[in-house]
Scaffold this active site. Structure first.
Site, PDB file in Angstrom:
ATOM      1  N   LYS A  58     -11.873   6.806  11.087  1.00 30.35           N
ATOM      2  CA  LYS A  58     -10.594   7.057  10.440  1.00 30.35           C
ATOM      3  C   LYS A  58     -10.750   7.974   9.235  1.00 30.35           C
ATOM      4  O   LYS A  58      -9.787   8.544   8.741  1.00 30.35           O
ATOM      5  CB  LYS A  58      -9.985   5.731   9.951  1.00 30.35           C
ATOM      6  CG  LYS A  58      -9.706   4.734  11.021  1.00 30.35           C
ATOM      7  CD  LYS A  58      -9.152   3.424  10.389  1.00 30.35           C
ATOM      8  CE  LYS A  58      -9.065   2.333  11.409  1.00 30.35           C
ATOM      9  NZ  LYS A  58      -8.777   1.017  10.786  1.00 30.35           N
ATOM     10  N   ASP A 118     -24.136  11.147   5.879  1.00 34.89           N
ATOM     11  CA  ASP A 118     -25.078  10.309   5.137  1.00 34.89           C
ATOM     12  C   ASP A 118     -26.471  10.580   5.722  1.00 34.89           C
ATOM     13  O   ASP A 118     -27.145  11.518   5.312  1.00 34.89           O
ATOM     14  CB  ASP A 118     -24.618   8.865   5.316  1.00 34.89           C
ATOM     15  CG  ASP A 118     -25.391   7.869   4.491  1.00 34.89           C
ATOM     16  OD1 ASP A 118     -26.396   8.258   3.882  1.00 34.89           O
ATOM     17  OD2 ASP A 118     -25.004   6.684   4.452  1.00 34.89           O
ATOM     18  N   ASP A 174     -13.386   4.271   3.093  1.00 35.59           N
ATOM     19  CA  ASP A 174     -12.954   2.900   2.788  1.00 35.59           C
ATOM     20  C   ASP A 174     -14.104   2.001   2.366  1.00 35.59           C
ATOM     21  O   ASP A 174     -15.275   2.311   2.575  1.00 35.59           O
ATOM     22  CB  ASP A 174     -12.309   2.267   4.021  1.00 35.59           C
ATOM     23  CG  ASP A 174     -13.363   1.829   5.054  1.00 35.59           C
ATOM     24  OD1 ASP A 174     -14.230   2.657   5.398  1.00 35.59           O
ATOM     25  OD2 ASP A 174     -13.335   0.666   5.474  1.00 35.59           O
ATOM     26  N   ARG A 180      -8.767   4.017   1.060  1.00 33.85           N
ATOM     27  CA  ARG A 180      -8.706   5.321   1.740  1.00 33.85           C
ATOM     28  C   ARG A 180      -7.679   6.240   1.097  1.00 33.85           C
ATOM     29  O   ARG A 180      -7.788   7.456   1.163  1.00 33.85           O
ATOM     30  CB  ARG A 180      -8.331   5.133   3.224  1.00 33.85           C
ATOM     31  CG  ARG A 180      -9.370   4.426   4.063  1.00 33.85           C
ATOM     32  CD  ARG A 180      -8.985   4.528   5.532  1.00 33.85           C
ATOM     33  NE  ARG A 180      -9.698   3.582   6.374  1.00 33.85           N
ATOM     34  CZ  ARG A 180     -10.901   3.788   6.902  1.00 33.85           C
ATOM     35  NH1 ARG A 180     -11.538   4.901   6.649  1.00 33.85           N
ATOM     36  NH2 ARG A 180     -11.470   2.885   7.678  1.00 33.85           N
TER      37      ARG A 180
HETATM   38  P1  5GP Z   1     -24.394   8.787   9.020  1.00 36.26           P
HETATM   39  O1  5GP Z   1     -24.471   8.654  10.506  1.00 36.26           O
HETATM   40  O2  5GP Z   1     -24.338  10.229   8.555  1.00 36.26           O
HETATM   41  O3  5GP Z   1     -25.524   8.048   8.338  1.00 36.26           O
HETATM   42  O4  5GP Z   1     -23.118   8.008   8.557  1.00 36.26           O
HETATM   43  C1  5GP Z   1     -21.884   8.567   8.540  1.00 36.26           C
HETATM   44  C2  5GP Z   1     -20.811   7.525   8.432  1.00 36.26           C
HETATM   45  O5  5GP Z   1     -21.204   6.426   7.599  1.00 36.26           O
HETATM   46  C3  5GP Z   1     -19.589   8.128   7.775  1.00 36.26           C
HETATM   47  O6  5GP Z   1     -18.745   8.711   8.725  1.00 36.26           O
HETATM   48  C4  5GP Z   1     -18.981   6.944   7.077  1.00 36.26           C
HETATM   49  O7  5GP Z   1     -18.159   6.259   7.993  1.00 36.26           O
HETATM   50  C5  5GP Z   1     -20.156   6.051   6.737  1.00 36.26           C
HETATM   51  N1  5GP Z   1     -20.588   6.240   5.341  1.00 36.26           N
HETATM   52  C6  5GP Z   1     -21.746   6.779   4.915  1.00 36.26           C
HETATM   53  N2  5GP Z   1     -21.832   6.776   3.571  1.00 36.26           N
HETATM   54  C7  5GP Z   1     -20.679   6.215   3.135  1.00 36.26           C
HETATM   55  C8  5GP Z   1     -20.147   5.939   1.814  1.00 36.26           C
HETATM   56  O8  5GP Z   1     -20.750   6.191   0.763  1.00 36.26           O
HETATM   57  N3  5GP Z   1     -18.917   5.362   1.783  1.00 36.26           N
HETATM   58  C9  5GP Z   1     -18.207   5.055   2.892  1.00 36.26           C
HETATM   59  N4  5GP Z   1     -17.010   4.487   2.725  1.00 36.26           N
HETATM   60  N5  5GP Z   1     -18.668   5.293   4.139  1.00 36.26           N
HETATM   61  C10 5GP Z   1     -19.891   5.880   4.254  1.00 36.26           C
END
Ligand code: 5GP
Length: 200
Positions: A58, A118, A174, A180
Protein backbone atom coordinates in the site's frame (compact mmCIF):
# COMPACT_ATOMS: atom_id res chain seq x y z
CA UNK A 1 -7.58 13.68 25.62
CA UNK A 2 -5.01 10.87 25.46
CA UNK A 3 -5.28 7.46 23.79
CA UNK A 4 -6.66 5.97 26.99
CA UNK A 5 -9.65 8.23 26.81
CA UNK A 6 -10.31 8.37 23.08
CA UNK A 7 -11.07 6.06 20.21
CA UNK A 8 -7.58 5.67 18.79
CA UNK A 9 -6.58 2.05 18.66
CA UNK A 10 -3.46 -0.02 17.94
CA UNK A 11 -0.26 1.61 18.94
CA UNK A 12 -1.03 5.32 18.95
CA UNK A 13 -0.33 7.14 22.18
CA UNK A 14 -1.29 10.70 21.26
CA UNK A 15 -4.59 12.24 20.31
CA UNK A 16 -3.34 12.79 16.77
CA UNK A 17 -0.85 10.68 14.78
CA UNK A 18 1.39 13.76 14.73
CA UNK A 19 1.74 13.50 18.51
CA UNK A 20 3.39 10.09 18.12
CA UNK A 21 6.24 11.39 15.99
CA UNK A 22 9.63 11.64 17.64
CA UNK A 23 11.46 13.36 14.80
CA UNK A 24 10.58 14.60 11.34
CA UNK A 25 13.36 13.36 9.04
CA UNK A 26 12.03 14.72 5.74
CA UNK A 27 9.53 17.54 5.69
CA UNK A 28 6.47 17.53 3.48
CA UNK A 29 7.87 20.54 1.61
CA UNK A 30 11.15 18.74 0.88
CA UNK A 31 9.27 15.72 -0.43
CA UNK A 32 7.12 17.86 -2.74
CA UNK A 33 10.17 19.76 -4.01
CA UNK A 34 12.07 16.57 -4.74
CA UNK A 35 9.03 15.08 -6.48
CA UNK A 36 8.80 18.10 -8.76
CA UNK A 37 12.42 17.61 -9.80
CA UNK A 38 11.94 13.88 -10.36
CA UNK A 39 8.74 14.47 -12.35
CA UNK A 40 10.62 16.90 -14.58
CA UNK A 41 13.23 14.22 -15.26
CA UNK A 42 10.53 11.66 -16.02
CA UNK A 43 8.70 14.08 -18.33
CA UNK A 44 11.96 14.59 -20.20
CA UNK A 45 13.04 10.94 -20.27
CA UNK A 46 9.69 9.65 -21.51
CA UNK A 47 8.79 12.50 -23.86
CA UNK A 48 6.89 11.10 -26.85
CA UNK A 49 6.23 7.80 -25.09
CA UNK A 50 3.45 6.38 -22.97
CA UNK A 51 4.30 5.38 -19.43
CA UNK A 52 2.72 2.74 -17.23
CA UNK A 53 3.19 3.51 -13.54
CA UNK A 54 3.15 0.40 -11.37
CA UNK A 55 2.74 1.19 -7.69
CA UNK A 56 3.58 -1.22 -4.92
CA UNK A 57 0.72 -1.22 -2.46
CA UNK A 58 0.00 0.00 0.00
CA UNK A 59 2.95 2.25 0.71
CA UNK A 60 3.29 3.85 -2.73
CA UNK A 61 -0.27 5.14 -3.11
CA UNK A 62 0.44 8.67 -1.91
CA UNK A 63 3.69 8.92 -3.85
CA UNK A 64 1.91 7.69 -7.00
CA UNK A 65 -0.82 10.30 -6.66
CA UNK A 66 1.56 13.19 -6.04
CA UNK A 67 3.96 12.12 -8.78
CA UNK A 68 1.29 11.43 -11.39
CA UNK A 69 -0.22 14.89 -11.07
CA UNK A 70 3.13 16.37 -12.04
CA UNK A 71 3.52 14.28 -15.19
CA UNK A 72 2.65 15.78 -18.54
CA UNK A 73 3.15 12.63 -20.60
CA UNK A 74 0.33 10.10 -21.18
CA UNK A 75 0.24 7.84 -18.12
CA UNK A 76 -1.64 4.69 -17.16
CA UNK A 77 -1.73 3.14 -13.72
CA UNK A 78 -1.58 -0.30 -12.25
CA UNK A 79 -0.80 -1.68 -8.82
CA UNK A 80 0.71 -4.75 -7.25
CA UNK A 81 0.47 -5.84 -3.65
CA UNK A 82 3.12 -8.06 -2.22
CA UNK A 83 3.84 -9.61 1.10
CA UNK A 84 7.25 -10.55 2.26
CA UNK A 85 7.74 -13.76 4.19
CA UNK A 86 9.46 -12.86 7.43
CA UNK A 87 8.57 -10.65 10.37
CA UNK A 88 6.42 -7.55 9.94
CA UNK A 89 9.44 -5.29 9.75
CA UNK A 90 12.22 -7.50 8.38
CA UNK A 91 11.98 -8.79 4.86
CA UNK A 92 13.17 -12.27 3.98
CA UNK A 93 13.54 -11.65 0.26
CA UNK A 94 10.87 -14.22 -0.56
CA UNK A 95 7.93 -12.28 -1.89
CA UNK A 96 4.37 -13.42 -2.43
CA UNK A 97 2.20 -11.53 -4.90
CA UNK A 98 -1.13 -10.79 -3.23
CA UNK A 99 -2.49 -8.63 -6.01
CA UNK A 100 -1.08 -8.95 -9.49
CA UNK A 101 -1.23 -6.39 -12.29
CA UNK A 102 -4.51 -5.99 -14.16
CA UNK A 103 -2.77 -4.90 -17.37
CA UNK A 104 -0.54 -6.74 -19.79
CA UNK A 105 2.83 -4.96 -19.73
CA UNK A 106 4.30 -6.56 -22.86
CA UNK A 107 5.98 -3.86 -24.98
CA UNK A 108 5.05 -1.16 -22.45
CA UNK A 109 7.38 1.32 -20.74
CA UNK A 110 6.99 0.54 -17.05
CA UNK A 111 8.05 2.60 -14.04
CA UNK A 112 7.91 0.64 -10.81
CA UNK A 113 7.11 3.02 -7.95
CA UNK A 114 8.14 1.98 -4.46
CA UNK A 115 7.99 3.89 -1.19
CA UNK A 116 11.17 2.59 0.42
CA UNK A 117 14.01 0.30 -0.51
CA UNK A 118 15.50 -1.31 2.57
CA UNK A 119 17.43 -4.52 1.78
CA UNK A 120 16.29 -4.12 -1.83
CA UNK A 121 15.08 -7.71 -1.99
CA UNK A 122 11.42 -6.84 -2.62
CA UNK A 123 12.16 -4.52 -5.54
CA UNK A 124 14.76 -6.93 -6.88
CA UNK A 125 12.15 -9.67 -6.96
CA UNK A 126 9.56 -7.41 -8.59
CA UNK A 127 12.04 -6.20 -11.18
CA UNK A 128 12.83 -9.76 -12.24
CA UNK A 129 9.14 -10.64 -12.24
CA UNK A 130 8.19 -7.65 -14.43
CA UNK A 131 11.10 -8.13 -16.82
CA UNK A 132 9.92 -11.69 -17.46
CA UNK A 133 6.67 -10.29 -18.91
CA UNK A 134 8.38 -8.71 -21.90
CA UNK A 135 8.00 -4.95 -21.29
CA UNK A 136 9.72 -2.45 -23.59
CA UNK A 137 11.53 -1.13 -20.50
CA UNK A 138 11.33 -1.23 -16.70
CA UNK A 139 12.79 1.45 -14.46
CA UNK A 140 12.61 1.90 -10.69
CA UNK A 141 11.56 4.89 -8.66
CA UNK A 142 12.06 4.80 -4.89
CA UNK A 143 11.22 7.75 -2.70
CA UNK A 144 13.43 6.50 0.12
CA UNK A 145 16.31 4.12 0.56
CA UNK A 146 18.44 2.90 3.43
CA UNK A 147 21.94 2.68 1.94
CA UNK A 148 23.35 0.90 4.99
CA UNK A 149 20.85 -1.93 4.60
CA UNK A 150 20.98 -2.64 0.90
CA UNK A 151 21.84 -6.27 0.06
CA UNK A 152 21.46 -6.32 -3.72
CA UNK A 153 22.58 -3.89 -6.37
CA UNK A 154 19.53 -2.13 -7.78
CA UNK A 155 19.40 0.24 -10.73
CA UNK A 156 17.24 2.90 -9.05
CA UNK A 157 16.68 5.44 -11.80
CA UNK A 158 14.67 8.00 -9.79
CA UNK A 159 15.57 8.35 -6.13
CA UNK A 160 14.20 10.71 -3.52
CA UNK A 161 16.15 10.56 -0.27
CA UNK A 162 18.50 8.33 1.67
CA UNK A 163 17.42 7.76 5.26
CA UNK A 164 19.40 6.31 8.16
CA UNK A 165 18.86 2.78 9.34
CA UNK A 166 15.80 3.55 11.46
CA UNK A 167 12.14 2.58 11.16
CA UNK A 168 10.25 5.41 9.49
CA UNK A 169 6.57 6.20 8.96
CA UNK A 170 4.54 8.75 7.05
CA UNK A 171 3.95 9.62 3.40
CA UNK A 172 2.46 6.18 2.72
CA UNK A 173 4.59 4.24 5.19
CA UNK A 174 2.83 2.67 8.14
CA UNK A 175 3.32 1.15 11.51
CA UNK A 176 0.44 -1.25 12.18
CA UNK A 177 -1.50 0.44 9.35
CA UNK A 178 -1.33 3.88 10.94
CA UNK A 179 0.60 7.04 10.01
CA UNK A 180 0.37 6.58 6.23
CA UNK A 181 -1.42 9.92 5.89
CA UNK A 182 1.30 12.03 7.50
CA UNK A 183 2.65 14.44 4.85
CA UNK A 184 6.25 14.00 6.07
CA UNK A 185 8.56 11.10 6.94
CA UNK A 186 9.57 10.65 10.53
CA UNK A 187 10.35 8.31 13.37
CA UNK A 188 7.97 7.22 16.12
CA UNK A 189 8.26 7.81 19.82
CA UNK A 190 9.33 4.77 21.84
CA UNK A 191 6.04 4.74 23.71
CA UNK A 192 4.18 3.86 20.50
CA UNK A 193 5.98 0.54 20.23
CA UNK A 194 5.59 -0.54 23.83
CA UNK A 195 7.97 -3.47 24.14
CA UNK A 196 7.84 -4.33 20.41
CA UNK A 197 10.00 -1.70 18.72
CA UNK A 198 10.60 -2.91 15.16
CA UNK A 199 14.18 -3.53 14.19
CA UNK A 200 15.07 -0.95 11.55
P1 5GP B 1 13.13 -4.61 1.40
O1 5GP B 1 12.68 -5.82 0.65
O2 5GP B 1 13.77 -3.56 0.52
O3 5GP B 1 14.04 -4.97 2.55
O4 5GP B 1 11.86 -4.03 2.12
C1 5GP B 1 11.00 -3.17 1.51
C2 5GP B 1 9.70 -3.08 2.25
O5 5GP B 1 9.88 -3.15 3.67
C3 5GP B 1 9.07 -1.73 1.98
O6 5GP B 1 8.26 -1.77 0.84
C4 5GP B 1 8.30 -1.47 3.25
O7 5GP B 1 7.04 -2.10 3.14
C5 5GP B 1 9.09 -2.19 4.33
N1 5GP B 1 9.97 -1.26 5.06
C6 5GP B 1 11.32 -1.23 5.04
N2 5GP B 1 11.80 -0.27 5.85
C7 5GP B 1 10.72 0.34 6.39
C8 5GP B 1 10.56 1.44 7.31
O8 5GP B 1 11.50 2.07 7.81
N3 5GP B 1 9.27 1.77 7.61
C9 5GP B 1 8.20 1.13 7.11
N4 5GP B 1 6.99 1.56 7.49
N5 5GP B 1 8.30 0.10 6.25
C10 5GP B 1 9.56 -0.29 5.88
Amino acid sequence: MTATGCDRKAGGVGESPHDDIEQVLISGESIQERLSALAEEINRDYAGRELLLVGVLKGAFILMADLARRLQIPVEFDFMAVSSYGSATQTSGVVRIIKDLDLDIADRHVLLVEDIVDSGLTVNYLLRNLRARGPASVEIMALLSKPDQIRVELPIRYHGFAVPNVFVVGYGLDYEEQYRNLPYVGTLRDAVYGSARPRP
